[in-house]
Design a protein around this motif. Structure first.
Motif, PDB file in Angstrom:
ATOM      1  N   GLU A  70      20.770 -44.082  -4.623  1.00  0.00           N
ATOM      2  CA  GLU A  70      20.195 -43.916  -5.959  1.00  0.00           C
ATOM      3  C   GLU A  70      19.443 -42.608  -5.959  1.00  0.00           C
ATOM      4  OE1 GLU A  70      16.657 -43.833  -6.602  1.00  0.00           O
ATOM      5  OE2 GLU A  70      16.421 -43.803  -4.441  1.00  0.00           O
ATOM      6  N   ALA A  72      16.532 -40.338  -8.761  1.00  0.00           N
ATOM      7  CA  ALA A  72      15.820 -40.331 -10.047  1.00  0.00           C
ATOM      8  C   ALA A  72      15.057 -39.028 -10.162  1.00  0.00           C
ATOM      9  CB  ALA A  72      14.854 -41.508 -10.110  1.00  0.00           C
ATOM     10  N   TYR A  74      11.500 -37.615 -11.130  1.00  0.00           N
ATOM     11  CA  TYR A  74      10.125 -38.105 -11.258  1.00  0.00           C
ATOM     12  C   TYR A  74       9.211 -36.903 -11.425  1.00  0.00           C
ATOM     13  CZ  TYR A  74       5.746 -40.447 -10.029  1.00  0.00           C
ATOM     14  OH  TYR A  74       4.458 -40.924 -10.038  1.00  0.00           O
ATOM     15  N   TYR A  79      14.346 -37.129  -6.576  1.00  0.00           N
ATOM     16  CA  TYR A  79      14.097 -37.925  -5.371  1.00  0.00           C
ATOM     17  C   TYR A  79      15.306 -38.836  -5.180  1.00  0.00           C
ATOM     18  CZ  TYR A  79       9.067 -36.853  -5.925  1.00  0.00           C
ATOM     19  OH  TYR A  79       7.857 -36.230  -6.046  1.00  0.00           O
ATOM     20  N   GLY A  80      15.780 -39.016  -3.953  1.00  0.00           N
ATOM     21  CA  GLY A  80      16.928 -39.901  -3.758  1.00  0.00           C
ATOM     22  C   GLY A  80      16.986 -40.494  -2.356  1.00  0.00           C
ATOM     23  N   THR A  81      17.688 -41.614  -2.252  1.00  0.00           N
ATOM     24  CA  THR A  81      17.796 -42.346  -0.975  1.00  0.00           C
ATOM     25  C   THR A  81      19.142 -42.095  -0.310  1.00  0.00           C
ATOM     26  OG1 THR A  81      16.501 -44.135  -1.975  1.00  0.00           O
ATOM     27  CG2 THR A  81      17.671 -44.654   0.069  1.00  0.00           C
ATOM     28  N   GLU A 101      10.438 -44.962  -6.595  1.00  0.00           N
ATOM     29  CA  GLU A 101       9.897 -45.300  -7.918  1.00  0.00           C
ATOM     30  C   GLU A 101      10.828 -46.282  -8.631  1.00  0.00           C
ATOM     31  OE1 GLU A 101      12.843 -43.782  -9.309  1.00  0.00           O
ATOM     32  OE2 GLU A 101      11.398 -43.794 -10.993  1.00  0.00           O
ATOM     33  N   GLY A 104      14.718 -45.932  -9.617  1.00  0.00           N
ATOM     34  CA  GLY A 104      15.496 -46.081  -8.389  1.00  0.00           C
ATOM     35  C   GLY A 104      15.549 -47.536  -7.945  1.00  0.00           C
TER      36      GLY A 104
HETATM   37  P1  5GP Z   1       5.520 -38.316  -4.044  1.00  0.00           P
HETATM   38  O1  5GP Z   1       5.787 -37.003  -4.728  1.00  0.00           O
HETATM   39  O2  5GP Z   1       4.129 -38.839  -4.356  1.00  0.00           O
HETATM   40  O3  5GP Z   1       5.818 -38.280  -2.575  1.00  0.00           O
HETATM   41  O4  5GP Z   1       6.529 -39.380  -4.672  1.00  0.00           O
HETATM   42  C1  5GP Z   1       6.597 -39.547  -6.056  1.00  0.00           C
HETATM   43  C2  5GP Z   1       7.327 -40.837  -6.387  1.00  0.00           C
HETATM   44  O5  5GP Z   1       8.689 -40.738  -5.984  1.00  0.00           O
HETATM   45  C3  5GP Z   1       6.751 -42.052  -5.666  1.00  0.00           C
HETATM   46  O6  5GP Z   1       6.641 -43.112  -6.611  1.00  0.00           O
HETATM   47  C4  5GP Z   1       7.777 -42.360  -4.619  1.00  0.00           C
HETATM   48  O7  5GP Z   1       7.810 -43.734  -4.317  1.00  0.00           O
HETATM   49  C5  5GP Z   1       9.045 -41.931  -5.339  1.00  0.00           C
HETATM   50  N1  5GP Z   1      10.172 -41.699  -4.426  1.00  0.00           N
HETATM   51  C6  5GP Z   1      10.137 -41.233  -3.166  1.00  0.00           C
HETATM   52  N2  5GP Z   1      11.371 -41.190  -2.648  1.00  0.00           N
HETATM   53  C7  5GP Z   1      12.215 -41.664  -3.603  1.00  0.00           C
HETATM   54  C8  5GP Z   1      13.634 -41.898  -3.654  1.00  0.00           C
HETATM   55  O8  5GP Z   1      14.384 -41.683  -2.707  1.00  0.00           O
HETATM   56  N3  5GP Z   1      14.129 -42.380  -4.816  1.00  0.00           N
HETATM   57  C9  5GP Z   1      13.344 -42.652  -5.882  1.00  0.00           C
HETATM   58  N4  5GP Z   1      13.935 -43.147  -6.966  1.00  0.00           N
HETATM   59  N5  5GP Z   1      12.013 -42.465  -5.865  1.00  0.00           N
HETATM   60  C10 5GP Z   1      11.456 -41.971  -4.743  1.00  0.00           C
END
Ligand code: 5GP
Length: 207
Positions: A70, A72, A74, A79-81, A101, A104
Motif C-alpha cells: 500500500e 499513501a 501524507y 509513504y509506502g510498505t 497511517e 494505508g
Molecule cells: P512520520 O513522518 O511522522 O514518520 O510519519 C507520518 C505518518 O506516516 C505516520 O502516521 C506514519 O504512521 C505514516 N506512515 C509511515 N510509513 C507508512 C507507510 O508505509 N504507509 C502509510 N500509509 N503510512 C505510513
C-alpha cells in the motif's frame, strides 16, 4: 506452518505509536516493516532503520513495479510498505507490525482480511498537541498540518478493530501485546481445535 499475524498500528501523529512499538519490541519478538518515504530524514533518522528514504521518482517507480502493499500521501509526502519483506516474514510464521497511517491501514485490510487493525490515541487532544510540540522535530506549520490531519482521521477511528489509549506507556505496550496474542489464539488454536473436533465427531457419528 501457520502464518504470522499482520498488525496495523495507526494513530494520530504524536500519539506515541513509535515509542509503544519500540518498547514492545524490546520485550517481545515482533518484526517491524520499514517503510519507504519521500519525506526528508529528521534529525536522528537512519536510512534502512527508520525508513528507506526515496526521491519522488524512485518512489513512483516502486509503485509502478507493484513493489508496495500500500502507499499513501501524507501531508505532502509519499509513504509506502514494501511487499517482499512483509510476505516473507508472514510466510515464515513471524508476526509483523506496520506503523502506517489510516488510508494505508484500510488498504491493508482489503488485501489481508485477517490483519489486526489498532488505532493509538492519547487520552485527549490537548495532550496530543503538547506531545507534537514537545518532541521538537516539526515546525509550527507542520504541527498545524498534522493536527488538521488528526481532525480528519478521527472520523475513521471506528473502522479499526481496537482503540489503544496511550496513557501509561507500560499499559499500552502490554495491551498491544495481549491483543495480538489473543488474535493468535483465535486463528491458531481455535481453528485447529474446531477442525480436530469436526473430524472426531464426524467419525463418531458415522460409526
Ligand atoms: P512520520 O513522518 O511522522 O514518520 O510519519 C507520518 C505518518 O506516516 C505516520 O502516521 C506514519 O504512521 C505514516 N506512515 C509511515 N510509513 C507508512 C507507510 O508505509 N504507509 C502509510 N500509509 N503510512 C505510513
Amino acid at each position: 506452518m501457520k502464518k504470522g499475524i499482520l498488525t496495523v498500528v495507526s494513530g494520530f501523529s504524536g500519539a506515541g505509536k513509535g515509542t509503544i512499538i519500540k518498547e514492545l519490541r524490546k520485550k517481545y519478538n515482533y518484526q517491524l516493516s520499514i517503510s519507504a518515504t519521500t519525506r526528508q530524514p529528521r534529525k536522528g533518522d537512519v536510512e534502512g532503520v527508520d525508513y528507506f528514504f526515496k526521491t519522488r521518482d524512485e518512489f513512483e517507480k516502486m509503485i509502478e513495479k507493484n513493489e508496495l502493499i500500500e502507499w499513501a500521501e501524507y501531508v505532502g509526502n509519499y509513504y509506502g510498505t514494501p511487499k517482499e519483506y512483509v510476505e516473507k516474514q508472514l510466510e515464515a510464521g513471524n508476526d509483523v507490525l506496520l506503523e502506517i497511517e489510516m488510508q494505508g491501514g484500510m488498504l491493508v485490510k482489503e488485501q489481508y482480511p485477517d490483519a489486526l487493525l489498532l488505532f493509538v490515541t492519547p487520552p485527549n487532544a490537548e495532550i496530543l498537541k503538547d506531545r507534537l510540540t514537545g518532541r521538537g522535530t516539526e515546525t509550527a506549520e507542520e504541527i498545524t498540518r498534522r493536527l488538521n490531519r488528526a481532525a480528519e482521521e478521527v472520523e475513521y477511528m471506528d473502522k479499526y478493530d481496537y482503540i489503544l489509549v496511550n496513557d501509561s506507556l507500560d499499559d499500552a505496550v502490554e495491551n498491544l501485546h495481549n491483543l495480538i496474542q489473543t488474535r493468535h489464539y483465535k486463528t491458531t488454536h481455535c481453528e485447529d481445535l474446531i477442525e480436530s473436533m469436526r473430524q472426531q465427531l464426524n467419525t463418531l457419528v458415522s460409526k
